[in-house]
Design a protein around this motif. Structure first.
Motif, PDB file in Angstrom:
ATOM      1  N   SER A 173     -13.594  19.246  48.146  1.00 58.12           N
ATOM      2  CA  SER A 173     -13.521  19.987  49.414  1.00 58.12           C
ATOM      3  C   SER A 173     -14.781  20.812  49.666  1.00 58.12           C
ATOM      4  O   SER A 173     -14.748  21.751  50.463  1.00 58.12           O
ATOM      5  CB  SER A 173     -12.297  20.912  49.399  1.00 58.12           C
ATOM      6  N   LEU A 174     -15.885  20.467  49.017  1.00 60.63           N
ATOM      7  CA  LEU A 174     -17.085  21.288  49.102  1.00 60.63           C
ATOM      8  C   LEU A 174     -18.160  20.641  49.963  1.00 60.63           C
ATOM      9  O   LEU A 174     -18.256  19.423  50.046  1.00 60.63           O
ATOM     10  CB  LEU A 174     -17.653  21.535  47.696  1.00 60.63           C
ATOM     11  N   GLY A 175     -18.983  21.491  50.576  1.00 58.77           N
ATOM     12  CA  GLY A 175     -20.149  21.023  51.293  1.00 58.77           C
ATOM     13  C   GLY A 175     -21.283  20.720  50.337  1.00 58.77           C
ATOM     14  O   GLY A 175     -21.158  20.865  49.115  1.00 58.77           O
ATOM     15  N   PHE A 176     -22.434  20.340  50.904  1.00 57.78           N
ATOM     16  CA  PHE A 176     -23.557  19.897  50.070  1.00 57.78           C
ATOM     17  C   PHE A 176     -24.044  20.997  49.135  1.00 57.78           C
ATOM     18  O   PHE A 176     -24.210  20.784  47.937  1.00 57.78           O
ATOM     19  CB  PHE A 176     -24.710  19.411  50.967  1.00 57.78           C
ATOM     20  N   GLU A 177     -24.315  22.184  49.679  1.00 51.94           N
ATOM     21  CA  GLU A 177     -24.854  23.266  48.857  1.00 51.94           C
ATOM     22  C   GLU A 177     -23.856  23.687  47.779  1.00 51.94           C
ATOM     23  O   GLU A 177     -24.238  23.940  46.627  1.00 51.94           O
ATOM     24  CB  GLU A 177     -25.231  24.456  49.734  1.00 51.94           C
ATOM     25  N   GLN A 178     -22.575  23.770  48.147  1.00 50.96           N
ATOM     26  CA  GLN A 178     -21.565  24.169  47.180  1.00 50.96           C
ATOM     27  C   GLN A 178     -21.380  23.095  46.113  1.00 50.96           C
ATOM     28  O   GLN A 178     -21.159  23.401  44.936  1.00 50.96           O
ATOM     29  CB  GLN A 178     -20.254  24.462  47.903  1.00 50.96           C
ATOM     30  N   THR A 179     -21.469  21.824  46.512  1.00 49.88           N
ATOM     31  CA  THR A 179     -21.381  20.732  45.541  1.00 49.88           C
ATOM     32  C   THR A 179     -22.526  20.809  44.543  1.00 49.88           C
ATOM     33  O   THR A 179     -22.330  20.639  43.334  1.00 49.88           O
ATOM     34  CB  THR A 179     -21.407  19.375  46.265  1.00 49.88           C
ATOM     35  N   THR A 180     -23.722  21.088  45.036  1.00 53.41           N
ATOM     36  CA  THR A 180     -24.881  21.227  44.150  1.00 53.41           C
ATOM     37  C   THR A 180     -24.666  22.339  43.148  1.00 53.41           C
ATOM     38  O   THR A 180     -25.011  22.206  41.958  1.00 53.41           O
ATOM     39  CB  THR A 180     -26.152  21.503  44.986  1.00 53.41           C
ATOM     40  N   LEU A 181     -24.072  23.442  43.591  1.00 54.29           N
ATOM     41  CA  LEU A 181     -23.782  24.573  42.711  1.00 54.29           C
ATOM     42  C   LEU A 181     -22.856  24.149  41.580  1.00 54.29           C
ATOM     43  O   LEU A 181     -23.100  24.454  40.401  1.00 54.29           O
ATOM     44  CB  LEU A 181     -23.149  25.713  43.522  1.00 54.29           C
ATOM     45  N   VAL A 182     -21.790  23.422  41.912  1.00 53.38           N
ATOM     46  CA  VAL A 182     -20.807  23.018  40.911  1.00 53.38           C
ATOM     47  C   VAL A 182     -21.392  21.966  39.965  1.00 53.38           C
ATOM     48  O   VAL A 182     -21.176  22.015  38.751  1.00 53.38           O
ATOM     49  CB  VAL A 182     -19.525  22.506  41.590  1.00 53.38           C
ATOM     50  N   LEU A 183     -22.132  21.001  40.500  1.00 53.21           N
ATOM     51  CA  LEU A 183     -22.740  19.976  39.646  1.00 53.21           C
ATOM     52  C   LEU A 183     -23.730  20.592  38.667  1.00 53.21           C
ATOM     53  O   LEU A 183     -23.807  20.184  37.496  1.00 53.21           O
ATOM     54  CB  LEU A 183     -23.433  18.915  40.501  1.00 53.21           C
ATOM     55  N   ASP A 184     -24.470  21.578  39.128  1.00 54.77           N
ATOM     56  CA  ASP A 184     -25.400  22.275  38.231  1.00 54.77           C
ATOM     57  C   ASP A 184     -24.627  22.998  37.129  1.00 54.77           C
ATOM     58  O   ASP A 184     -25.055  23.007  35.961  1.00 54.77           O
ATOM     59  CB  ASP A 184     -26.236  23.274  39.028  1.00 54.77           C
ATOM     60  N   LEU A 185     -23.488  23.561  37.470  1.00 54.88           N
ATOM     61  CA  LEU A 185     -22.647  24.240  36.484  1.00 54.88           C
ATOM     62  C   LEU A 185     -22.147  23.256  35.429  1.00 54.88           C
ATOM     63  O   LEU A 185     -22.202  23.528  34.221  1.00 54.88           O
ATOM     64  CB  LEU A 185     -21.470  24.919  37.184  1.00 54.88           C
ATOM     65  N   VAL A 186     -21.688  22.090  35.856  1.00 50.34           N
ATOM     66  CA  VAL A 186     -21.209  21.084  34.903  1.00 50.34           C
ATOM     67  C   VAL A 186     -22.342  20.621  34.001  1.00 50.34           C
ATOM     68  O   VAL A 186     -22.155  20.416  32.791  1.00 50.34           O
ATOM     69  CB  VAL A 186     -20.576  19.892  35.648  1.00 50.34           C
ATOM     70  N   ASP A 187     -23.531  20.492  34.559  1.00 51.29           N
ATOM     71  CA  ASP A 187     -24.696  20.093  33.767  1.00 51.29           C
ATOM     72  C   ASP A 187     -24.991  21.135  32.688  1.00 51.29           C
ATOM     73  O   ASP A 187     -25.322  20.796  31.539  1.00 51.29           O
ATOM     74  CB  ASP A 187     -25.898  19.927  34.696  1.00 51.29           C
ATOM     75  N   ARG A 188     -24.844  22.401  33.018  1.00 55.07           N
ATOM     76  CA  ARG A 188     -25.060  23.469  32.039  1.00 55.07           C
ATOM     77  C   ARG A 188     -24.008  23.421  30.939  1.00 55.07           C
ATOM     78  O   ARG A 188     -24.317  23.683  29.767  1.00 55.07           O
ATOM     79  CB  ARG A 188     -25.033  24.829  32.733  1.00 55.07           C
ATOM     80  N   LEU A 189     -22.782  23.096  31.306  1.00 56.33           N
ATOM     81  CA  LEU A 189     -21.724  23.003  30.301  1.00 56.33           C
ATOM     82  C   LEU A 189     -22.014  21.874  29.318  1.00 56.33           C
ATOM     83  O   LEU A 189     -21.802  22.010  28.109  1.00 56.33           O
ATOM     84  CB  LEU A 189     -20.379  22.781  30.979  1.00 56.33           C
ATOM     85  N   ARG A 190     -22.506  20.752  29.829  1.00 53.11           N
ATOM     86  CA  ARG A 190     -22.891  19.651  28.945  1.00 53.11           C
ATOM     87  C   ARG A 190     -24.001  20.098  28.006  1.00 53.11           C
ATOM     88  O   ARG A 190     -23.968  19.790  26.810  1.00 53.11           O
ATOM     89  CB  ARG A 190     -23.346  18.449  29.765  1.00 53.11           C
ATOM     90  N   ASP A 191     -24.984  20.834  28.525  1.00 47.92           N
ATOM     91  CA  ASP A 191     -26.087  21.317  27.692  1.00 47.92           C
ATOM     92  C   ASP A 191     -25.588  22.263  26.604  1.00 47.92           C
ATOM     93  O   ASP A 191     -26.226  22.385  25.550  1.00 47.92           O
ATOM     94  CB  ASP A 191     -27.140  22.025  28.551  1.00 47.92           C
ATOM     95  N   ARG A 192     -24.462  22.923  26.851  1.00 48.43           N
ATOM     96  CA  ARG A 192     -23.878  23.818  25.839  1.00 48.43           C
ATOM     97  C   ARG A 192     -23.056  23.047  24.802  1.00 48.43           C
ATOM     98  O   ARG A 192     -22.513  23.645  23.889  1.00 48.43           O
ATOM     99  CB  ARG A 192     -22.990  24.867  26.519  1.00 48.43           C
TER     100      ARG A 192
END
Length: 257
Positions: A173-192
């Motif tokens: 249910s997210l727009g482009f900018e909000q989707t980018t925010l969440v995808l970046d968060l998931v990427d950080r979790l993988r890095d952890r």
């Protein structure tokens, strides 16, 4: 000897009444990787998440955690192993602030009183590690954007130091900018070092983020793919049934139930 995956499902089956929802499903999730779980509506994705999270225990099959067979019969069992789930509806209390939502049900007390200072400190430290542009921690969650609310929901799950995170359509249910925010968060979790199982219909998100993809069709496996080498068309064909893949079965294991 190769390190076993954090989580492995072997021949998992689930039936609701006369309906066989999952049949001999196989899945592996390793530390530090994002696995996309794909499939059309009714493919069994949500049921598989419920099996892993202990909401709807499997009828048959083996669930392994770091190479040993375990039983996940209740949500408590999944949490004890280190499995956290973030559902599509966020399940947040809109009238509470960010700190209140993160620590709801696990408040920190000092001499019998709520330690608001410590809870706020931990909330800020966590969000600063997970995302940029930390919002006002005392703002009611209802005043946040959808992307910020999704971030709060994920942060609340990460607060318990899980090792695997199940994300159910986190950008639906997210727009482009909000989707980018969440995808970046998931990427950080993988890095952890977390293993992430990402349930999504968005092929753009899958290609941008996932390492591997597992496709369910009519409750069965219909393909495992390396996202970096497979084409989007091949994955879509597996989802729609244009190609029927018969995945090579993993070595049979003794059933745990």
């Amino acid at each position: 000897m190769p390190t076993p995956p954090l989580l492995a499902l072997r021949g998992v089956c689930k039936r609701f009444g006369v309906v066989q929802v999952l049949k001999d499903v196989e899945l592996e999730v390793r530390a530090g990787e994002v696995v996309a779980l794909l499939g059309d509506n009714g493919a069994g994705k949500s049921t598989l998440v419920k099996v892993i999270s202990g909401v709807a225990p499997a009828d048959r099959g083996v669930i392994e955690w770091e190479g040993r067979a375990v039983q996940i019969r209740r949500p408590h069992d999944a949490r004890d192993l280190g499995i956290a789930t973030v559902y599509q509806d966020f399940a947040l209390c809109g009238n509470l602030d960010i700190v209140g939502n993160l620590f709801l049900g696990r408040e920190i007390r000092n001499y019998g009183f709520l330690d608001e200072v410590e809870m706020e400190r931990r909330t800020r430290d966590l969000l600063e590690h997970l995302t940029t542009g930390v919002p006002d921690l005392r703002a009611p969650v209802v005043s946040l954007s959808s992307g910020q609310r999704q971030t709060v929901a994920i942060a609340r799950s990460v607060l318990g130091d899980p090792r695997i995170l199940l994300l159910d359509e986190p950008t639906a249910s997210l727009g482009f900018e909000q989707t980018t925010l969440v995808l970046d968060l998931v990427d950080r979790l993988r890095d952890r070092g977390l293993g992430v199982l990402l349930i999504s219909h968005n092929m753009g998100d899958v290609k941008a983020l996932a390492d591997r993809a597992a496709v369910l069709r009519l409750g069965r496996n219909n393909g495992f793919f390396d996202v970096n080498t497979v084409s989007q068309e091949q994955i879509i064909s597996s989802i729609t049934g244009a190609t029927e893949n018969v995945p090579r079965r993993m070595a049979p294991r003794e059933e745990a139930w």
